[in-house]
Design a protein around this motif. Structure first.
Motif, short mmCIF file in Angstrom:
data_model
loop_
_atom_site.label_atom_id
_atom_site.label_comp_id
_atom_site.label_asym_id
_atom_site.label_seq_id
_atom_site.Cartn_x
_atom_site.Cartn_y
_atom_site.Cartn_z
N GLU A 109 16.34 24.58 -114.47
CA GLU A 109 15.03 25.23 -114.59
C GLU A 109 14.53 25.24 -116.03
OE1 GLU A 109 12.90 29.50 -113.39
OE2 GLU A 109 14.98 29.07 -112.82
N THR B 167 7.55 18.50 -105.00
CA THR B 167 8.35 18.87 -106.17
C THR B 167 9.53 17.92 -106.22
OG1 THR B 167 7.70 21.19 -106.00
CG2 THR B 167 9.67 20.69 -107.30
N LYS C 289 9.81 16.69 -116.98
CA LYS C 289 8.74 16.22 -116.10
C LYS C 289 7.43 15.97 -116.84
CE LYS C 289 10.62 18.30 -111.89
NZ LYS C 289 10.34 19.18 -110.73
N GLU D 190 3.49 15.26 -109.17
CA GLU D 190 3.71 16.50 -108.40
C GLU D 190 2.39 17.19 -108.12
OE1 GLU D 190 8.19 18.05 -109.49
OE2 GLU D 190 6.53 18.75 -110.75
N GLN D 191 1.52 17.27 -109.15
CA GLN D 191 0.24 17.94 -108.98
C GLN D 191 -0.64 17.19 -107.99
OE1 GLN D 191 -3.09 17.01 -110.16
NE2 GLN D 191 -3.86 18.94 -109.27
N PRO E 186 13.99 15.29 -103.71
CA PRO E 186 12.89 16.24 -103.90
C PRO E 186 13.23 17.58 -103.25
CG PRO E 186 12.11 14.14 -103.00
CD PRO E 186 13.60 14.16 -102.85
N ASP E 187 12.37 18.55 -103.46
CA ASP E 187 12.55 19.83 -102.81
C ASP E 187 12.15 19.72 -101.34
OD1 ASP E 187 13.31 22.44 -102.68
OD2 ASP E 187 11.77 23.20 -104.04
N ARG F 2 14.82 18.09 -107.72
CA ARG F 2 15.05 19.51 -107.56
C ARG F 2 16.22 20.02 -108.37
NH1 ARG F 2 16.59 20.51 -101.53
NH2 ARG F 2 17.44 22.44 -102.36
N ALA G 81 5.26 15.37 -113.56
CA ALA G 81 4.45 16.57 -113.29
C ALA G 81 3.08 16.20 -112.75
CB ALA G 81 4.32 17.41 -114.56
N GLU H 180 10.41 21.50 -117.12
CA GLU H 180 9.06 21.30 -117.64
C GLU H 180 9.03 20.19 -118.69
OE1 GLU H 180 5.36 23.75 -119.73
OE2 GLU H 180 7.20 24.81 -119.17
#
Length: 402
Positions: free
Chosen positions: A385, A378, A392, A372-373, A152-153, A381, A369, A389
């Motif tokens: 980029e 996050t 996830k 994550e929310q 993860p981040d 990682r 996602a 989206e």
């Protein structure tokens, strides 16, 4: 079971070093000169003061070669065949005899982009070979490997301790076992991240049941006082639940024993732990067997809303209101950060930590996602980029045999 209010916190982390090789073969007339780049990817903090990147050569005795750094991304030279302090001092070409030592020295990468150097070895007899060395972008956690697909981040907190436990596999050598984001205020890890391949489960030595505190024979230190007592049950009727499952680490006793460290254990409702939770763990391992060429990257975690229990020693322990798992695998054989959205499969699972979970795993499937929310973390990682989206947002249980 009595529970009390406290403060729950989120988390995050990453990085170390993956060794890859490239090679050639012999021709029909003798030994073709060969070269191997010992490490194709290095961390951002790799510098000429660190262990340099070795280029290994061999072939017929006396065969000469010339090595050239033919390309470097960025405005200034950061890669050299000799120790250097500034880009102006970089040595971009050198020569030698097969079998002699050859090293690449690097300046630290303080930028937010990966950078690459292309190296060509021209042999006096035989074909040329070209390698690409990638130095990863700046990371506040460069000591932990950004390449690891499960990471993860990073998220900073004065109560979080990020740690990776290493082990030696019969097939695979010295590798990471799992990484944790441990919260010393809750005495539970917010997440445990780990890769899953057949190397980690074979040969099957079974379950050691060696419940213990982290012995702190690897850094960083996690004080015993910050850990709940794993050697006894909680005394509340709750199970000592694994985040990295014991059965995911059957390759040898030492590897399995690490899964019984307090830092990998969370309080779980007993019926939940022995029911749908273990069903999911079995499904993940089954998926590994079906896709043996792929690594499954797993992050298992906890979510807190303020409840606590006490262990047998009277220490306060955070009690997760929810437990979750997120999964990622690539079907392309590429590194995660080199993959497209079409190459990657992902899914999440979210549960309440009680006996009210339904019997169907599909009812608990969701997107990465979504988790994550819910958690503020996050995950994964290293997904590019432009693909993150789409990847996830996947929620296709059939991709995972569910």
């Amino acid at each position: 079971m009595q529970k009390f209010k406290t403060i729950g916190l989120p988390l995050l982390f990453a990085a170390a070093i993956l060794i890859l090789c490239a090679g050639c073969s012999e021709d029909d007339n003798g030994t073709t000169p060969q070269a191997f780049l010992a490490t194709e990817t290095v961390n951002s903090n790799a510098t000429e003061l660190s262990v340099p990147v070795k280029i290994i050569t061999w072939g017929d005795v006396g065969t000469a070669f010339t090595a050239t750094i033919v390309e470097q991304s960025g405005d200034d030279a950061w890669c050299s065949f000799a120790s250097f302090a500034t880009s102006a001092d970089a040595v971009l070409t050198t020569s030698g005899i097969v079998g002699s030592s050859l090293y690449l020295h690097l300046l630290e990468n303080q930028t937010d982009v990966n950078r690459r150097a292309v190296v060509r070895i021209d042999f006096a007899a035989g074909p040329s070979q070209t390698f690409t060395l990638t130095q990863l972008a700046y990371s506040p956690t460069a000591l932990f490997d950004r390449q690891w697909g499960e990471q993860p981040d990073f998220r900073e907190s004065n109560t979080y301790i990020y740690k990776t436990y290493y082990t030696t596999l019969q097939r695979g050598g010295y590798v990471r076992n799992y990484s944790v984001c441990f919260d010393k205020s809750l005495r539970v890890s917010h997440w445990v991240a780990y890769p899953l391949t057949t190397n980690y489960v074979t040969p099957s030595v079974g379950r050691t049941n060696l419940w213990s505190y982290d012995p702190n024979d690897q850094l960083p230190i996690i004080e015993r006082a910050w850990q709940s007592d794993p050697t006894k049950t909680y005394g509340t009727g709750d199970a000592r639940g694994h985040q990295c499952p014991s059965a995911d680490r059957y390759s040898n006793k030492a590897t399995n024993a690490m899964t019984f460290y307090a830092t990998n254990i969370m309080p779980q409702n007993y019926k939940f732990n022995s029911g749908i939770w273990v069903q999911l763990e079995n499904k993940v391992r089954n998926n590994m067997q079906l896709h043996r060429q792929d690594t499954i990257f797993v992050v298992t975690g906890t979510y807190f809303t303020g409840e606590t229990i006490h262990d047998r020693d009277g220490k306060t322990v955070g009690y997760p209101s929810n437990c979750w798992k997120v999964l990622l695998r690539s079907s392309s054989g590429k590194k995660v950060w080199e993959s497209s959205a079409d190459d990657l499969y992902a899914i999440g699972f979210w549960f309440t930590n009680d006996s009210n979970n339904s019997a169907s795993l599909r009812d608990h499937a969701t997107t990465v996602a979504d988790i994550e929310q819910k958690t503020g973390f996050t995950f994964f990682r290293n997904i590019p980029e432009d693909a993150a989206e789409a990847v996830k947002s996947q929620n296709r249980p059939s991709d995972w045999g569910v």
